[in-house]
Design an enzyme around this catalytic site. Structure first.
Site, short mmCIF file in Angstrom:
data_model
loop_
_atom_site.label_atom_id
_atom_site.label_comp_id
_atom_site.label_asym_id
_atom_site.label_seq_id
_atom_site.Cartn_x
_atom_site.Cartn_y
_atom_site.Cartn_z
N HIS A 187 47.29 47.92 44.40
CA HIS A 187 46.19 48.72 43.93
C HIS A 187 45.72 49.74 44.78
CE1 HIS A 187 44.85 46.24 40.09
NE2 HIS A 187 46.09 46.50 39.91
N GLU A 229 42.77 49.99 46.57
CA GLU A 229 42.12 49.20 47.57
C GLU A 229 42.87 48.41 48.22
OE1 GLU A 229 41.50 49.37 44.33
OE2 GLU A 229 39.38 49.41 43.86
N SER A 233 35.88 51.97 39.83
CA SER A 233 35.11 50.75 40.23
C SER A 233 36.38 49.48 40.53
CB SER A 233 34.42 50.37 39.04
OG SER A 233 33.95 48.80 39.01
N CYS A 258 38.64 46.28 40.45
CA CYS A 258 38.79 45.25 39.48
C CYS A 258 38.46 43.92 40.46
CB CYS A 258 40.26 45.25 39.20
SG CYS A 258 41.35 44.84 40.31
N CYS A 308 40.57 43.44 43.60
CA CYS A 308 40.05 44.17 44.76
C CYS A 308 38.72 43.89 45.11
CB CYS A 308 40.13 45.86 44.38
SG CYS A 308 41.97 46.24 44.13
#
Lengths: 143, 143
Positions: A48, A50, A73, A75, A78
């Protein structure tokens, strides 16, 4: 700082990937790591935005003064990353198209800022409309 | 199934790494992916046992019938992984030496089994005693 994350998101889109980018900053604004979602590019469901930025920053001994900036935002995966490693602050480009665990992070003492940036919203709205199945795969929504 | 995770943990220890291993199984017991913590080996702080096993399994469309088996209670990062992707069950080798988010997962509908396996406990007790600073780094405990 959002510009770095946005550059990453756009780079991911240009590669045929999911347009979410992130960067981890030191308190003085230095970029420690940056990255974007690489599910499509690397066949890696753990990459992802992040987690890619966190990985890119390598081993760090203390995350309390760091800031994770992400176009979307975070998940739960993360968000769990932020909580476990004690990242002090999270800046979120937008949470209109998806909301993960940022309220939970705020409850646990993370400083959370939601920017509601229209460029971030637009990137995700267009992507989700074009590739809904890929988006659902990325957030673990089964058929 | 714990044997596979234990093999991974021991392989990590033999490489000079943190002895935590995990494997993701299909409902029929097939191994979808397996891995171990690779912080030391790869300089990758995102490579926990569970994230390594998840990554090794590649892209999957539905995790509801999968089982994540790990030698140690999943930290918040790895617990977030389980929640986000809807992994149906988690089997934990032990939670004596560290407890992450497994109760939170159970509250959110994940079937959690704690085995309290003495081999897993022993691996971590010896590792933590020998390398406390490395262990703290891996779970984000600052000095």
């Amino acid at each position: 700082m959002l510009e770095v994350a946005l550059e990453e998101a756009r780079a991911g889109l240009a590669e045929g990937g999911i347009p979410i980018g992130a960067a981890l900053f030191a308190a003085d604004g230095t970029v420690l790591g940056r990255g974007h979602n690489r599910r499509v590019q690397d066949g890696d469901p753990s990459a992802h935005g992040e987690t890619a930025a966190f990985r890119d920053a390598g081993r760090q001994r203390d995350y309390r003064d760091t800031i994770m900036v992400t176009t979307l935002s975070p998940c739960w995966f993360c968000s769990g990353l932020v909580r476990q490693f004690g990242i002090g602050a999270v800046v979120v480009g937008e949470s209109r198209t998806f909301t993960g665990g940022h309220d939970w992070l705020a409850e646990h003492g993370v400083r959370v800022t939601i920017l509601d940036d229209p460029r971030c919203v637009n990137l995700m709205e267009e992507f989700i409309a074009a590739r809904p199945e890929l988006w659902n795969e990325d957030i673990g929504v089964a058929e």
